[in-house]
Design a protein around this motif. Structure first.
Motif, PDB file in Angstrom:
ATOM      1  N   ASP A  86      11.674  11.385  -5.564  1.00 58.04           N
ATOM      2  CA  ASP A  86      10.563  10.457  -5.736  1.00 58.04           C
ATOM      3  C   ASP A  86       9.925  10.701  -7.094  1.00 58.04           C
ATOM      4  N   SER A  87       8.929   9.905  -7.426  1.00 59.93           N
ATOM      5  CA  SER A  87       8.309   9.968  -8.747  1.00 59.93           C
ATOM      6  C   SER A  87       7.554  11.276  -8.977  1.00 59.93           C
ATOM      7  N   ASP A  88       6.933  11.823  -7.929  1.00 61.33           N
ATOM      8  CA  ASP A  88       6.208  13.084  -8.095  1.00 61.33           C
ATOM      9  C   ASP A  88       7.151  14.225  -8.463  1.00 61.33           C
ATOM     10  N   ASP A  89       8.259  14.346  -7.737  1.00 59.61           N
ATOM     11  CA  ASP A  89       9.235  15.390  -8.046  1.00 59.61           C
ATOM     12  C   ASP A  89       9.881  15.156  -9.400  1.00 59.61           C
ATOM     13  N   LEU A  90      10.093  13.896  -9.771  1.00 55.01           N
ATOM     14  CA  LEU A  90      10.689  13.611 -11.075  1.00 55.01           C
ATOM     15  C   LEU A  90       9.780  14.086 -12.197  1.00 55.01           C
ATOM     16  N   GLY A 117      13.807   1.566  -2.892  1.00 55.73           N
ATOM     17  CA  GLY A 117      14.094   2.996  -2.769  1.00 55.73           C
ATOM     18  C   GLY A 117      13.221   3.812  -3.690  1.00 55.73           C
ATOM     19  N   ILE A 118      12.950   5.050  -3.301  1.00 52.83           N
ATOM     20  CA  ILE A 118      12.032   5.880  -4.066  1.00 52.83           C
ATOM     21  C   ILE A 118      12.758   6.904  -4.937  1.00 52.83           C
ATOM     22  N   GLN A 119      14.108   6.997  -4.842  1.00 63.09           N
ATOM     23  CA  GLN A 119      14.844   7.912  -5.718  1.00 63.09           C
ATOM     24  C   GLN A 119      14.763   7.436  -7.159  1.00 63.09           C
ATOM     25  N   MET A 120      14.625   8.384  -8.096  1.00 59.79           N
ATOM     26  CA  MET A 120      14.415   8.010  -9.480  1.00 59.79           C
ATOM     27  C   MET A 120      15.232   8.909 -10.405  1.00 59.79           C
ATOM     28  N   THR A 121      15.505   8.377 -11.605  1.00 60.92           N
ATOM     29  CA  THR A 121      16.186   9.095 -12.675  1.00 60.92           C
ATOM     30  C   THR A 121      15.274   9.126 -13.889  1.00 60.92           C
ATOM     31  N   GLU A 147      -0.724   2.580 -17.134  1.00 54.41           N
ATOM     32  CA  GLU A 147      -1.312   3.560 -16.222  1.00 54.41           C
ATOM     33  C   GLU A 147      -0.405   3.728 -15.017  1.00 54.41           C
ATOM     34  N   TRP A 148      -0.096   5.000 -14.685  1.00 56.83           N
ATOM     35  CA  TRP A 148       0.758   5.318 -13.543  1.00 56.83           C
ATOM     36  C   TRP A 148      -0.116   5.710 -12.363  1.00 56.83           C
ATOM     37  N   GLY A 149       0.144   5.129 -11.179  1.00 56.55           N
ATOM     38  CA  GLY A 149      -0.677   5.457 -10.029  1.00 56.55           C
ATOM     39  C   GLY A 149      -0.085   4.907  -8.746  1.00 56.55           C
ATOM     40  N   THR A 150      -0.835   5.078  -7.655  1.00 58.96           N
ATOM     41  CA  THR A 150      -0.416   4.667  -6.323  1.00 58.96           C
ATOM     42  C   THR A 150      -1.354   3.576  -5.822  1.00 58.96           C
ATOM     43  N   VAL A 151      -0.785   2.529  -5.234  1.00 58.45           N
ATOM     44  CA  VAL A 151      -1.598   1.449  -4.677  1.00 58.45           C
ATOM     45  C   VAL A 151      -2.351   2.000  -3.468  1.00 58.45           C
ATOM     46  N   ILE A 155       0.856  -1.182   0.000  1.00 59.65           N
ATOM     47  CA  ILE A 155       0.000   0.000   0.000  1.00 59.65           C
ATOM     48  C   ILE A 155       0.903   1.248   0.000  1.00 59.65           C
ATOM     49  N   GLY A 156       0.641   2.161  -0.920  1.00 60.43           N
ATOM     50  CA  GLY A 156       1.451   3.362  -1.040  1.00 60.43           C
ATOM     51  C   GLY A 156       2.531   3.291  -2.101  1.00 60.43           C
ATOM     52  N   ASP A 157       2.761   2.113  -2.691  1.00 60.09           N
ATOM     53  CA  ASP A 157       3.765   1.992  -3.742  1.00 60.09           C
ATOM     54  C   ASP A 157       3.284   2.679  -5.027  1.00 60.09           C
ATOM     55  N   VAL A 158       4.216   3.245  -5.756  1.00 61.93           N
ATOM     56  CA  VAL A 158       3.933   3.840  -7.060  1.00 61.93           C
ATOM     57  C   VAL A 158       4.207   2.795  -8.121  1.00 61.93           C
TER      58      VAL A 158
END
Length: 365
Positions: free
Chosen positions: A308-312, A247-251, A206-210, A197-200
């Motif tokens: 995270d994905s939102d900031d990316l 980890g939630i850091q993304m490129t 489709e992109w979303g959050t569980v 729960i809360g994973d992206v």
């Protein structure tokens, strides 16, 4: 006089005793919570007070309803006793669910308060949610079975059903194959740490959050506030992207299709200026290179990082928008161009190669 006082004593005494016991239980739980404020169990157990009172009242009335002396009760003694028995079983199941939920929720809250890893907390939250649903389902099935066995006709049916339990089990397994598959897939997801729960995630493009995980289905909340519900077996049988795993850091990458004359070196400096003052950049990495060429354009790739994905997503949109605006204002020649007129004829004074044929004469207008 005795006939009037007897039902009042039986019914009124049962209700009064129920209220007093419920009040005393709530008082003890409030005092326990005051002495141990770091333990949320006692406040959670207070939610079971209504269930406790119903259980106590039903048990008292079930044992003493024959002593009321009311004519209606005597004429319908069996039906009233059956109703009180069913109420007692249902209320007992309600109380067991309340207690089990309070214990599991208390353990989770204490763990979440002391844990520093957000991913691990989401994993435990997923497991706790599914454990609660399993407990509710098991208690509900047992309660319904107990209610049915209180009917004499159902006892005879139960005896014959036990004799053919093996055949019925096979038939039920074949008929509920997909349901059982989803059930075991839900347990696999909960304790296999595949998705929490809360994973992206990205499923079917489709992109979303569980948002919710049940024993049979999983709900994903997309970026535009839509909810996609799919069977949990999808996540055990098909590949999907989990951007929160490990980890939630993304490129992320931003691609530009530009003219061959684009000032790549100046674009690198401009990219550093854009991301340098942007709050969504986590300062891990940023770069710009030419990754491909075509007969009419070059492909320039800008790489940025975020926490995270939102900031990316935010910084990718910002880089794309500001870089195009900068090119249009300062280097418009770098934007891709499409020829819309035919190329002019070659002048006669330009020498031809030996393998070229002379130009064809133009038809007379």
């Amino acid at each position: 006089m005795e006939n009037a006082l007897r039902p009042l004593i039986v019914i009124g005494g049962s209700v009064l005793l129920t209220v007093v016991v419920g009040w005393l239980a709530d008082l003890l739980l409030r005092r326990a919570a005051a002495r141990r404020p770091e333990t949320p169990l006692w406040n959670l157990l207070r939610r079971g007070r209504p269930a406790l009172q119903v259980v106590l009242c039903a048990a008292l009335l079930r044992g003493a309803y024959r002593q009321t002396g009311i004519g209606v009760v005597e004429r319908h003694e069996r039906g009233i006793g059956q109703l009180l028995t069913l109420t007692l079983i249902g209320a007992s199941a309600w109380l067991v669910v309340r207690i089990a939920t309070a214990v599991v929720e208390s353990v989770y809250r204490r763990y979440a308060a002391g844990a520093g890893d957000a991913a691990r907390v989401r994993r435990v939250r997923t497991q706790v949610t599914l454990i609660q649903r399993v407990v509710i389902a098991v208690v509900g099935v047992v309660a319904v079975a107990a209610m049915l066995l209180t009917f004499p006709a159902m006892r005879a049916v139960g005896t014959s059903m036990l004799a053919s339990a093996g055949v019925l089990g096979i038939v039920a397994g074949v008929a509920a194959q997909s349901t059982l598959g989803n059930l075991f897939a839900g347990l696999q997801i909960a304790f296999g740490d595949m998705v929490r729960i809360g994973d992206v995630v990205v499923v079917d493009g489709e992109w979303g959050t569980v948002e919710e995980i049940t024993l049979t289905a999983l709900t994903v909340r997309t970026w535009d506030e839509r909810r996609i519900t799919m069977p949990v077996s999808y996540f055990t049988g098909k590949p999907f992207e989990n951007w929160s795993r490990g980890g939630i850091q993304m490129t992320g990458s931003v691609f530009f299709h530009l003219d061959h004359s684009a000032p790549v070196a100046e674009m690198r400096r401009r990219l550093a200026e854009i991301v340098g003052g942007h709050p969504a950049w986590d300062r891990r990495d940023q770069s710009l290179v030419v990754t491909d060429t075509t007969p009419s354009t070059i492909v320039v790739r800008a790489v940025v990082t975020a926490k995270d994905s939102d900031d990316l997503w935010t910084i990718r949109c910002e880089v794309r928008e500001r870089m195009i605006a900068w090119l249009y204002e300062h280097h418009p020649y770098a934007l891709p161009r499409i020829a819309t007129i035919p190329a002019p004829d070659r002048p006669d004074d330009i020498p031809r190669r030996h393998d070229e044929s002379p130009p064809r004469p133009r038809p007379a207008s």
